[in-house]
Design an enzyme around this catalytic site. Structure first.
Site, PDB file in Angstrom:
ATOM      1  N   GLY A   8       2.691  -1.297   4.369  1.00 34.14           N
ATOM      2  CA  GLY A   8       2.659   0.126   4.054  1.00 34.14           C
ATOM      3  C   GLY A   8       4.074   0.661   3.906  1.00 34.14           C
ATOM      4  N   GLY A   9       4.580   1.278   4.974  1.00 38.51           N
ATOM      5  CA  GLY A   9       5.875   1.959   4.931  1.00 38.51           C
ATOM      6  C   GLY A   9       7.007   1.160   4.290  1.00 38.51           C
TER       7      GLY A   9
ATOM      8  N   HIS B  84      -9.703   0.431   4.657  1.00 40.75           N
ATOM      9  CA  HIS B  84      -8.410   0.731   5.290  1.00 40.75           C
ATOM     10  C   HIS B  84      -8.640   1.681   6.476  1.00 40.75           C
ATOM     11  CE1 HIS B  84      -4.335   2.109   6.011  1.00 40.75           C
ATOM     12  NE2 HIS B  84      -3.955   0.994   5.421  1.00 40.75           N
TER      13      HIS B  84
ATOM     14  N   ASN C 252       0.864  -1.178   0.000  1.00 39.53           N
ATOM     15  CA  ASN C 252       0.000   0.000   0.000  1.00 39.53           C
ATOM     16  C   ASN C 252       0.900   1.227   0.000  1.00 39.53           C
ATOM     17  OD1 ASN C 252      -1.829   2.024   0.449  1.00 39.53           O
ATOM     18  ND2 ASN C 252      -2.320   1.424   2.554  1.00 39.53           N
ATOM     19  N   TRP C 253       0.973   1.888  -1.161  1.00 37.61           N
ATOM     20  CA  TRP C 253       1.872   3.054  -1.278  1.00 37.61           C
ATOM     21  C   TRP C 253       1.222   4.337  -0.765  1.00 37.61           C
ATOM     22  CZ3 TRP C 253       4.533   2.362  -6.787  1.00 37.61           C
ATOM     23  CH2 TRP C 253       5.434   1.289  -6.700  1.00 37.61           C
ATOM     24  N   LYS C 254      -0.026   4.240  -0.314  1.00 36.49           N
ATOM     25  CA  LYS C 254      -0.719   5.398   0.275  1.00 36.49           C
ATOM     26  C   LYS C 254      -0.525   6.638  -0.609  1.00 36.49           C
ATOM     27  CE  LYS C 254       0.226   3.276   4.713  1.00 36.49           C
ATOM     28  NZ  LYS C 254      -0.008   3.361   6.139  1.00 36.49           N
TER      29      LYS C 254
ATOM     30  N   SER D  84       3.008  -2.443  10.487  1.00 40.54           N
ATOM     31  CA  SER D  84       4.457  -2.380  10.742  1.00 40.54           C
ATOM     32  C   SER D  84       5.196  -3.663  10.354  1.00 40.54           C
ATOM     33  CB  SER D  84       4.723  -2.009  12.202  1.00 40.54           C
ATOM     34  OG  SER D  84       4.252  -0.703  12.463  1.00 40.54           O
TER      35      SER D  84
ATOM     36  N   GLU E 196      -7.042   4.098   7.636  1.00 39.29           N
ATOM     37  CA  GLU E 196      -6.844   5.535   7.404  1.00 39.29           C
ATOM     38  C   GLU E 196      -8.102   6.142   6.783  1.00 39.29           C
ATOM     39  OE1 GLU E 196      -3.125   5.141   5.340  1.00 39.29           O
ATOM     40  OE2 GLU E 196      -2.136   4.660   7.233  1.00 39.29           O
TER      41      GLU E 196
ATOM     42  N   GLU F 230      -5.683  -5.689  10.253  1.00 41.11           N
ATOM     43  CA  GLU F 230      -4.669  -4.678  10.556  1.00 41.11           C
ATOM     44  C   GLU F 230      -5.019  -3.982  11.873  1.00 41.11           C
ATOM     45  OE1 GLU F 230      -2.566  -3.284   6.780  1.00 41.11           O
ATOM     46  OE2 GLU F 230      -4.398  -2.135   6.880  1.00 41.11           O
TER      47      GLU F 230
ATOM     48  N   GLY G 220       1.842   1.910  10.866  1.00 45.21           N
ATOM     49  CA  GLY G 220       2.707   3.077  10.764  1.00 45.21           C
ATOM     50  C   GLY G 220       3.316   3.506  12.093  1.00 45.21           C
TER      51      GLY G 220
END
Ligand code: PEP
Length: 250
Positions: free
Chosen positions: A235-236, A97, A8-10, A214, A99, A169, A175
């Site tokens: 993600g990150g 998601h 997920n490159w957000k 994470s 977010e 998640e 994150g």
């Protein structure tokens, strides 16, 4: 069973950056093909064509969309429809998601309407669920997961079920650098597995359940080795080619 490793490159990466990351990943995946992994990349809307072009011909990589609006068309300024995604050749979407739920106000009902519309339209859907730290500490994990799943997955059958993936998640792990421990992941995934089977029936037993929160090269192999962990949503650590590749190979 093939493990699914999703990126997920957000809201990260300009077009040149996305193109470069995708081209590097493509080169490395071609050099060392992995038959037991399936990769999904969710770039931002504006980067989708470039990322698709970079992975053209690589059947183990799917490019998906992070978002869409649950209506065929209409006065929804700034939004993107499923038909617009189909125009781009996209058939995989993300829903629920955290977010979008917590920063952008999507309710369980809204997530349910997105999930239902996408599945009805023939899309593959990765539905994200997960609890806040306060919900976990109050002992409400099972109740939160149950409510999110029951709202999002009423009466799904056959073909739609085969296009569904659930990503567990825990919000407190997204994150933050705090990964859920093995016991927490095992218990939550077992709960999700049994809830899905209760809601949609035995056919739900084959639905892949991914862990996200994470994930890093250092914990990916441990997580992938746990029962009921059929893949990872990253993600990150997916923004950097080398770290994402280590996770794919873990
Ligand atoms: C995510 O965005 O779905 C996620 C799991 O992020 P991170 O890996 O950065 O925690």
């Amino acid at each position: 069973m093939q493990k699914i490793i999703a990126a997920n490159w957000k809201m990260y990466k300009t077009r040149p950056e996305a193109r470069e990351t995708a081209a590097d990943l493509y080169r490395l995946l071609i050099a060392e093909p992995l038959s037991d992994r399936r990769v999904i990349v969710f770039p931002s809307f504006t980067n989708i064509p470039d990322v698709q072009e970079a992975f053209a011909g690589e059947s183990t990589v799917t490019v998906g969309a992070q978002n869409f609006y649950p209506a065929a068309e209409g006065p929804f300024t700034g939004e993107i429809s499923l038909d617009m995604l189909l125009d781009l050749g996209i058939s995989q979407v993300l829903t629920g998601h955290s977010e979008r739920r917590h920063l952008l106000g999507e309710t369980d009902d809204f997530v349910a309407s997105k999930t239902a519309l996408a599945l009805a339209g023939g899309f593959s859907v990765m539905l994200c669920i997960g609890e806040t730290l306060a919900e976990r500490e109050a002992g409400n994990l099972a109740e939160v997961l149950s409510s999110q799943l029951r709202t999002a997955l009423p009466e799904l059958q056959g073909d739609a079920l085969s296009r569904l993936t659930v990503a567990y998640e825990p919000i407190w792990a997204i994150g933050t650098g705090k990964v859920a421990g093995p016991a927490e992941v095992l218990a939550a995934h077992a709960e999700v597995r049994s809830l899905v089977a209760r809601i949609v029936g035995d056919a739900g037993r084959g639905i892949p359940i991914l862990y996200g929160g994470s994930v890093k090269p250092g914990n990916a192999s441990m997580l992938l080795g746990l029962d009921n962990v059929d893949g990872l949503l990253v993600g990150g650590a997916s923004l950097d080619v080398q770290s994402f590749l280590q996770i794919i190979k873990a």
